[in-house]
Design an enzyme around this catalytic site. Structure first.
Site, short mmCIF file in Angstrom:
data_model
loop_
_atom_site.label_atom_id
_atom_site.label_comp_id
_atom_site.label_asym_id
_atom_site.label_seq_id
_atom_site.Cartn_x
_atom_site.Cartn_y
_atom_site.Cartn_z
NE ARG A 50 53.06 44.65 27.84
CZ ARG A 50 54.19 44.26 28.41
NH1 ARG A 50 54.91 43.28 27.85
NH2 ARG A 50 54.61 44.82 29.53
CE1 TYR A 84 45.44 51.34 27.96
CE2 TYR A 84 44.19 51.89 29.92
CZ TYR A 84 44.24 51.64 28.57
OH TYR A 84 43.08 51.71 27.84
CD GLU A 85 47.44 46.43 30.52
OE1 GLU A 85 48.26 45.60 30.95
OE2 GLU A 85 46.39 46.72 31.14
N GLY A 86 52.30 48.69 30.14
CA GLY A 86 53.70 48.88 29.78
C GLY A 86 53.84 50.04 28.83
CD GLN A 129 54.83 47.27 25.35
OE1 GLN A 129 54.90 46.17 24.80
NE2 GLN A 129 54.50 47.41 26.63
#
Length: 595
Positions: free
Chosen positions: A295, A439-441, A446
């Site tokens: 992230r 992506y990656e949340g 977040q």
């Protein structure tokens, strides 16, 4: 013709003049990373990115990856570039010397990541995912697994992936169905399908190490029942060399909007052999270590793309002739003035510049504190530093990618119609930047992480790691007339952030959806305030250098950009605060059937 030049002057300003980069060598394990060594690394990183990776960016986008007979071929030139990358030791830069790494500080690695993302984001996904796999294994794997896999990941002969998402679940990993059945020899047979797997199959390395989330028989439901497994593409022989092919294969390639030279794969596990990483049912803990590192790295992707877009927009604005200045002709010897003279073009360029330089400072702040979290000799200082990194990770990921996408869009707008076509490369930056918000949340996730986990954590302890230094700075500098134009606006934004924090905490007690409804606005309010704090500090550092001590005008431009940020960008916090205070009833009480 697209251009890219690593912004080493500004990088060194942030590292040494703002973030005490010289102090890194005082930390245990980082003694060799003085300014001489660090500058040499940055110079060589710039050369690699400018001359090897950047020339492959557009051609890689146009060619894309090819999927044939179960194998994936990367675009022309990528394999040779990766060999140079690996042979130059770049895969080992920020890795443990015990496994062949160079042990570089996170700050140095972050600056290199930015250059790589500016030059060729698609290429950067391959070593980026490998480093994430390294982080998870280094933190949670058994000594035997570490001894077998880490040296190969560190030297770059093997690469890594993270296999989380399945066709029916993305963010809600508690729904995964991939299973792991125990075998008598201590290994496991994995069955299932994973999608959106970056670098899942390619021709750059002799082996690919997949880190896979799966369920053991009888595992508890939800995330409490997820375990992590290491599943190599090729099973290592007893001597550690690649042996038999494992039962894991790429089923297809995704056809994407951007990062087209990055292989995004559907992966099938048909009884593939794997080994448990860490404890049963504790896989999320290890995977989150990898995801948190990713992230921060994804935030830097937004920064890197914003930088290269800004550079090209400035070059175009200097050369493109259109119309005359509203204040009178500026180039009488030419048929028209450069578009750089027009107020709206200057607005866009200064917005992009303020975003990029502010976000670079925030990324380096997080990285510098991360170095303390990893290396400081005092356990209390390490804990305080880790608290700060935990707090700002969702902010770095979401804010930098949102502002990076905004900046690349501004870059296209500066070019006008020429930005919308491929020739100048600006449209690729927009397409590449868009995925970083997902992506990656996703950035919405977040924001929920910030208000739902980080804000209340340990009775607000995480928040204090940010609030206290900012409040202390405002109190210490508020009487300085030279800083009034910077500290005054910062104080107003910080007051809004404090009020929003208290309001969300209070309302969330009785109506949990209130926090969710305010989350995205709160993250941006937090992030823009953090940038204001950093811009005030950058102005403070720069002001004493104005005049004869500033022959190239670097510090003068820094102060001018700080003024622009305070006057033209920071006022957004007023609107964000108003949105937060309005509450979430207008969205949550809206009838489902009316959508």
């Amino acid at each position: 013709m697209p251009i890219y030049k690593a912004p080493l002057r500004d990088m060194r300003f942030v590292l040494y003049e703002l973030m005490d980069g010289d102090g890194l060598a005082a930390l245990p394990g980082l003694e060799t990373f003085d300014r001489t060594l660090t500058d040499a690394i940055l110079d060589e990183a710039a050369r690699l990115c400018e001359t090897v990776l950047f020339p492959l960016n557009r051609s890689g986008d146009e060619e894309g990856c090819r999927f044939e007979n179960g194998t994936v071929a990367t675009p022309a030139g990528f394999a040779e570039a990766y060999r140079l990358f690996r042979d130059g030791g770049w895969t080992s830069l920020a890795c443990d010397p015990a496994y062949g790494g160079q042990g570089a500080p996170a700050t140095v690695a972050t600056l290199f990541q930015e250059m790589m993302c500016s030059a060729n984001l698609s290429f950067g996904t391959y070593p980026g995912l490998s480093h994430g796999a390294y982080v998870a294994l280094h933190g949670y794997a058994s000594d035997d697994i570490k001894a077998l896999y880490l040296p190969k990941l560190v030297d770059g002969t093997w690469s890594g992936t993270m296999c989380l998402t399945e066709p029916h679940c993305g963010t809600d990993l508690g729904l995964i169905r991939t299973s792991a059945e125990p075998r008598e020899d201590g290994s496991y047979a994995l069955f299932g399908t994973k999608i959106f797997i970056s670098a899942g199959e390619h021709d750059l390395t002799e082996n690919i190490v997949h880190l896979v989330l799966a369920r053991l028989p009888g595992a508890p439901k939800g995330t409490a029942g997820i375990s992590l497994f290491v599943v190599p593409k090729v099973l290592p022989a007893e001597d550690g060399r690649p042996g038999l092919r494992n039962a894991v294969a790429c089923g297809s390639l995704e056809h994407k909007m951007g990062i087209r030279a990055s292989a995004t794969c559907l992966m099938n596990f048909d009884g593939a052999t794997g080994w448990l990483v860490g404890e049963p049912h504790k896989g999320m803990r290890a995977m989150f270590a990898m995801m948190n590192a990713e992230r921060l790295a994804v935030g830097v992707q937004g920064l890197g793309l914003g930088e290269v877009s800004y550079q090209n927009a400035v070059a175009y604005a200097r050369d493109r002739l259109q119309g005359r200045s509203l204040a009178g002709t500026k180039a009488p010897d030419r048929p028209a003035d450069p578009i750089l003279v027009h107020p709206d073009v200057r607005r866009m360029l200064l917005t992009a510049r303020a975003h990029v330089e502010g976000c670079r400072a925030l990324a380096l702040w997080a990285a510098r504190v991360l170095d303390d979290a990893l290396h400081h000799p005092d356990p209390a200082e390490r804990q305080a530093a880790d608290d700060f990194v935990q707090l700002v990770t969702p902010v770095v990921k979401a804010l930098l990618t949102d502002l990076g996408f905004e900046t690349t869009n501004l870059g296209v707008q500066v070019f006008g119609g020429h930005g919308y076509i491929r020739e100048h490369g600006q449209e690729q930056h927009v397409r590449d930047a868009r995925i970083a918000q997902i992506y990656e949340g996703t950035n919405g996730i977040q924001a929920l992480d910030l208000v739902g986990r980080k804000m209340p954590a340990h009775a607000g302890r995480y928040l204090r790691r940010f609030f206290h230094p900012v409040a202390g700075y405002i109190e210490a500098k508020s009487a300085d007339p030279e800083l009034a134009a910077f500290v005054g606006p910062l104080a107003k934004a910080f007051g809004r952030l404090q009020q929003a924090t208290a309001t969300i905490a209070r309302r969330g007690l009785s109506r949990p959806e209130e926090a969710g409804a305010a989350a995205s606005e709160y993250l941006h309010l937090f992030g823009l305030t953090a940038l204001a704090y950093l811009w005030a500090r950058m102005a403070e550092v720069s002001l004493p250098h104005l005049g004869a001590a500033d022959p190239d005008g670097f510090y003068r431009a820094k102060v001018a950009t700080a003024r622009f940020y305070m006057e033209r960008i920071l006022p957004r916090t007023g609107a964000l605060a108003a949105q937060i205070m309005a509450g979430g009833r207008t969205m949550m009480d809206f009838e489902d059937a009316a959508f």
